[in-house]
Design a protein around this motif. Structure first.
Motif, mmCIF file in Angstrom:
data_model
loop_
_atom_site.group_PDB
_atom_site.id
_atom_site.type_symbol
_atom_site.label_atom_id
_atom_site.label_comp_id
_atom_site.label_asym_id
_atom_site.label_seq_id
_atom_site.Cartn_x
_atom_site.Cartn_y
_atom_site.Cartn_z
ATOM 1 N N PRO A 94 0.932 -1.306 0.049
ATOM 2 C CA PRO A 94 0.260 0.031 -0.071
ATOM 3 C C PRO A 94 0.679 1.345 0.098
ATOM 4 N N GLY A 95 0.328 2.191 -0.546
ATOM 5 C CA GLY A 95 1.077 3.523 -0.727
ATOM 6 C C GLY A 95 1.927 3.691 -2.074
ATOM 7 N N THR A 96 2.303 2.444 -2.679
ATOM 8 C CA THR A 96 3.195 2.574 -4.111
ATOM 9 C C THR A 96 2.677 3.475 -5.179
ATOM 10 N N ALA A 97 1.153 3.327 -5.183
ATOM 11 C CA ALA A 97 0.892 4.262 -6.285
ATOM 12 C C ALA A 97 1.105 5.717 -6.191
ATOM 13 N N ALA A 98 0.930 6.331 -4.955
ATOM 14 C CA ALA A 98 1.201 7.385 -4.611
ATOM 15 C C ALA A 98 2.576 8.045 -4.532
ATOM 16 N N ALA A 99 3.281 7.059 -4.058
ATOM 17 C CA ALA A 99 4.760 7.397 -3.977
ATOM 18 C C ALA A 99 5.495 7.020 -5.459
ATOM 19 N N ARG A 100 5.010 6.558 -6.369
ATOM 20 C CA ARG A 100 5.672 6.202 -7.633
ATOM 21 C C ARG A 100 4.278 6.187 -8.621
ATOM 22 N N PRO A 101 3.699 7.318 -8.832
ATOM 23 C CA PRO A 101 2.554 7.376 -9.614
ATOM 24 C C PRO A 101 2.666 7.216 -11.108
ATOM 25 N N PHE A 102 1.736 6.955 -12.069
ATOM 26 C CA PHE A 102 1.829 6.705 -13.224
ATOM 27 C C PHE A 102 2.380 7.901 -14.086
ATOM 28 N N ARG A 103 3.326 7.529 -14.831
ATOM 29 C CA ARG A 103 3.981 8.778 -15.688
ATOM 30 C C ARG A 103 4.289 8.017 -16.966
ATOM 31 N N VAL A 104 4.692 9.091 -18.002
ATOM 32 C CA VAL A 104 5.191 8.596 -19.555
ATOM 33 C C VAL A 104 6.385 9.339 -19.595
ATOM 34 N N ARG A 105 7.287 8.553 -19.950
ATOM 35 C CA ARG A 105 8.676 9.310 -20.431
ATOM 36 C C ARG A 105 9.144 8.691 -21.481
ATOM 37 N N ASP A 106 9.680 9.300 -22.631
ATOM 38 C CA ASP A 106 10.079 8.915 -23.885
ATOM 39 C C ASP A 106 9.417 7.497 -24.618
ATOM 40 N N GLY A 107 7.967 7.759 -24.528
ATOM 41 C CA GLY A 107 7.339 6.629 -25.072
ATOM 42 C C GLY A 107 6.950 5.238 -23.900
ATOM 43 N N SER A 361 11.021 -0.271 -11.425
ATOM 44 C CA SER A 361 11.334 0.303 -12.773
ATOM 45 C C SER A 361 10.394 -0.179 -13.796
ATOM 46 N N GLU A 362 9.375 -0.889 -13.593
ATOM 47 C CA GLU A 362 8.533 -1.725 -14.352
ATOM 48 C C GLU A 362 7.926 -0.601 -15.409
ATOM 49 N N TRP A 363 7.965 -1.080 -16.816
ATOM 50 C CA TRP A 363 7.508 -0.261 -17.959
ATOM 51 C C TRP A 363 6.593 -0.987 -18.678
ATOM 52 N N LEU A 364 6.223 -0.150 -19.743
ATOM 53 C CA LEU A 364 5.497 -0.591 -20.795
ATOM 54 C C LEU A 364 5.483 0.193 -21.931
ATOM 55 N N ASP A 365 5.802 -0.280 -23.163
ATOM 56 C CA ASP A 365 6.443 0.394 -24.204
ATOM 57 C C ASP A 365 4.828 0.552 -25.173
ATOM 58 N N LEU A 366 4.733 2.090 -24.761
ATOM 59 C CA LEU A 366 3.197 2.611 -25.408
ATOM 60 C C LEU A 366 3.121 2.541 -27.199
ATOM 61 N N ASP A 367 4.383 2.314 -27.687
ATOM 62 C CA ASP A 367 4.377 2.412 -29.016
ATOM 63 C C ASP A 367 3.941 0.776 -29.487
ATOM 64 N N THR A 368 3.984 -0.042 -28.602
ATOM 65 C CA THR A 368 3.567 -1.391 -29.195
ATOM 66 C C THR A 368 2.060 -1.575 -28.664
ATOM 67 N N VAL A 369 1.157 -0.880 -28.170
ATOM 68 C CA VAL A 369 -0.096 -0.949 -27.728
ATOM 69 C C VAL A 369 -0.754 -1.062 -28.895
ATOM 70 N N VAL A 370 -0.717 -0.344 -29.946
ATOM 71 C CA VAL A 370 -1.779 -0.271 -31.098
ATOM 72 C C VAL A 370 -1.548 -1.438 -31.783
ATOM 73 N N PRO A 371 -0.083 -1.912 -32.255
ATOM 74 C CA PRO A 371 -0.093 -3.312 -32.926
ATOM 75 C C PRO A 371 -0.439 -4.299 -32.196
ATOM 76 N N ARG A 372 -0.008 -4.413 -31.024
ATOM 77 C CA ARG A 372 -0.458 -5.871 -29.914
ATOM 78 C C ARG A 372 -1.718 -6.029 -29.911
ATOM 79 N N THR A 373 -2.596 -4.706 -29.761
ATOM 80 C CA THR A 373 -4.040 -4.741 -29.623
ATOM 81 C C THR A 373 -4.473 -5.457 -31.096
ATOM 82 N N ALA A 374 -4.046 -4.996 -32.016
ATOM 83 C CA ALA A 374 -4.544 -5.408 -33.347
ATOM 84 C C ALA A 374 -4.128 -7.093 -33.520
ATOM 85 N N LEU A 375 -3.050 -7.231 -32.959
ATOM 86 C CA LEU A 375 -2.495 -8.833 -33.088
ATOM 87 C C LEU A 375 -3.611 -9.513 -32.314
ATOM 88 N N LEU A 376 -3.967 -9.190 -31.015
ATOM 89 C CA LEU A 376 -4.809 -9.950 -30.254
ATOM 90 C C LEU A 376 -6.139 -10.125 -30.939
#
Length: 390
Positions: A94-107, A361-376
Motif C-alpha cells: 500500500p502507498g506505492t501508487a502515490a509514491a510512484r505514480p503513473f507517468r510517461v517518459r520517452d514513449g 522500474s516496471e515499464w510498458l512500451d506505449l508504441d506497442t499498444v496499437v500493434p499488439r491490440t490489433a494482433l490480439l
C-alpha cells in the motif's frame, strides 16, 4: 488487417487514460479494497462495451478474503469459446501508487502494475472493443476474466480458472510480451513449500543432550534439497528463507524454511516434489520432526498440438500485420499453467511489450499498444474462423 490497426489506433487515447486510472489504484495481492476498486473500474468499462459482467468473491484456504474475480462475456455468431485471462493484483505494498505514480517518459509508461498485468488486461478489453466496432463476431463467446490473486498463486481463483479452462477452446493470456517482444508458449511448474521443523529446547551449555536441534535439522535439509539441483534436467530447488532459534545458548526447538520448486515437465515436477517429501519425512536429527505444506502447487504448462497450432496462427496474423513474432518458454508460472492443466489450448504474452516486472522500474512500451491490440484482435478473429486441429 489495416482495419484492425486503424481501429486499435482509435482506442489508444482511451487506453492510456484507463491505464493511468488503473495504475493509480493500489491493488497488491490481499489489498481487498484496492482490488475491488480496480475491478469496479474494469467492470464500468466492460459494461460500456456491451459485455455482461459477473463478480465472484474469492478467499484463500484459511477463509481470508482476496477480492473478486471479474468475468465479462460477449456472445458471437460462431461456435468457438475464447477466454482472455489477466489479473489485477500486483506485488507492491500500500502507498506505492502515490509514491510512484503513473507517468510517461520517452514513449514508455511507468507505475506499479503497468506491465504486470494492468496493461495486458486493458489490451484484452481494447481488442474486444476493436472486434465489436468492426462487426467481427465469428467467435461463439468471448470471456474476459480478471483475477485478484495471480501473484500469490491464485489460491482463491484456481477452481474458477480450471472450470473456465475446461469449457473453452482457447485461452489467450494477457501477461505482457517479454521485453524483446516474444510471446510465451510454455511455463515451468511451480510449488512453494513451507517446512516447519519441530525440535526440543535445552540449555546449550549445561545439558545440550536433552535438546533436539531444529536449526541443525534445517541446515542439513537445506544441503539435501540443494543437492536435488541437476538431478532432473530443468528442475530447480531453492531454499529462499530459513529462520531458526533466538539465542546462542539455547538449542533451537523450531525452524521454518520456504522452498521454491520449478520444473519444465510434469513427470519431473512430480518426482522432485515426491523426493522433497521423502527428505522432509526422513530422520534428519534425532528428536526433530518435519511438517511440510505445499502452497498453491501449479503444474508445468507443456505445449500440446493445439497450443502449437495457436502459436503458429499468431505468427501468421503477426506477419500479416507486419509484426515479426517469436516465442519462448519461461521459468515463471502464471494462470496459463492452470488453464492448460484444465485442457485449454493456451498462448501467453499477448499484452503489449513490457519489462522490469516486480521492480520500481516496471515499464510498458506505449508504441506497442496499437500493434499488439490489433494482433490480439486478429488472433481472436482467425482462431474463431480457421480450420485448426479440431
Amino acid at each position: 488487417m489495416d482495419l484492425l490497426i486503424a481501429a486499435a489506433g482509435d482506442r489508444l487515447t482511451t487506453y492510456e487514460k484507463r491505464l493511468a486510472e488503473l495504475v493509480g489504484i493500489d491493488s497488491g495481492s490481499g489489498q481487498v479494497d484496492g482490488l475491488r476498486a480496480a475491478a469496479d473500474l474494469v467492470q464500468t468499462w466492460c459494461l460500456a462495451a456491451g459485455l455482461a459482467v459477473e463478480r465472484t468473491p474469492v478467499v484463500d484456504p484459511t477463509g481470508t478474503p482476496l477480492g473478486d474475480v471479474l468475468t465479462a462475456r460477449r456472445r458471437g455468431r460462431g461456435t468457438r469459446r475464447i477466454l482472455l485471462a489477466g489479473h489485477l493484483d500486483t506485488v507492491f505494498p500500500p502507498g506505492t501508487a502515490a509514491a510512484r505514480p503513473f507517468r510517461v517518459r520517452d514513449g514508455r509508461a511507468y507505475g506499479p502494475g503497468v506491465s504486470d498485468d494492468k496493461g495486458g488486461v486493458l489490451a484484452g478489453l481494447a481488442a474486444i472493443e476493436v472486434l465489436t466496432g468492426l462487426g467481427l463476431a465469428e467467435y461463439g463467446e468471448l470471456i474476459l476474466v480478471c483475477t485478484p490473486d495471480e501473484e500469490i498463486g491464485s489460491p482463491g481463483s484456481r477452481a474458477l480458472l480450471r472450470g473456465l479452462g475446461s469449457q473453452v477452446d482457447f485461452a489467450l493470456c494477457l501477461e505482457c510480451a517479454r521485453d524483446n517482444g516474444d510471446l510465451v508458449s510454455a511455463r515451468k511448474g511451480v510449488a512453494e513449500l513451507e517446512v516447519t521443523l519441530h525440535g526440543r529446547a535445552a540449555h546449550a551449555g549445561i545439558e545440550p543432550e536433552r535438546g533436539a536441534n531444529a536449526l541443525l535439522a534445517a541446515a542439513r535439509l537445506t544441503v539435501a534439497l540443494d543437492a536435488l539441483n541437476g538431478r532432473w534436467a530443468g528442475v530447480t530447488v531453492n531454499v529462499g528463507h530459513l529462520r531458526a532459534g533466538d539465542r546462542p545458548n539455547v538449542i533451537a526447538d523450531r525452524a521454518r524454511m520456504l522452498v521454491d520448486l520449478r520444473a519444465w515437465r510434469t513427470g519431473e515436477y512430480e518426482a522432485a516434489l515426491a523426493e522433497i517429501r521423502r527428505l522432509a519425512a526422513a530422520p534428519i536429527v534425532a528428536g526433530v520432526r518435519a511438517e511440510l505444506v505445499v502452497h498453491a502447487p501449479t503444474p508445468p504448462w507443456e505445449p500440446n498440438p493445439t497450443s502449437r497450432w495457436l502459436t503458429e496462427l499468431a505468427a501468421k496474423v503477426g506477419a500479416a500485420l507486419g509484426i515479426p513474432l517469436s516465442h519462448t518458454a519461461t521459468g515463471g508460472g502464471a494462470d496459463a499453467n492452470l488453464l492448460a492443466e484444465a485442457g485449454a489450448a493456451v498462448l501467453d504474452g499477448l499484452g503489449p511489450v513490457g519489462g522490469a516486472d516486480h521492480s520500481p522500474s516496471e515499464w510498458l512500451d506505449l508504441d506497442t499498444v496499437v500493434p499488439r491490440t490489433a494482433l490480439l484482435a486478429g488472433l481472436i478473429d482467425q482462431a474463431s474462423r480457421a480450420g485448426g486441429p479440431f
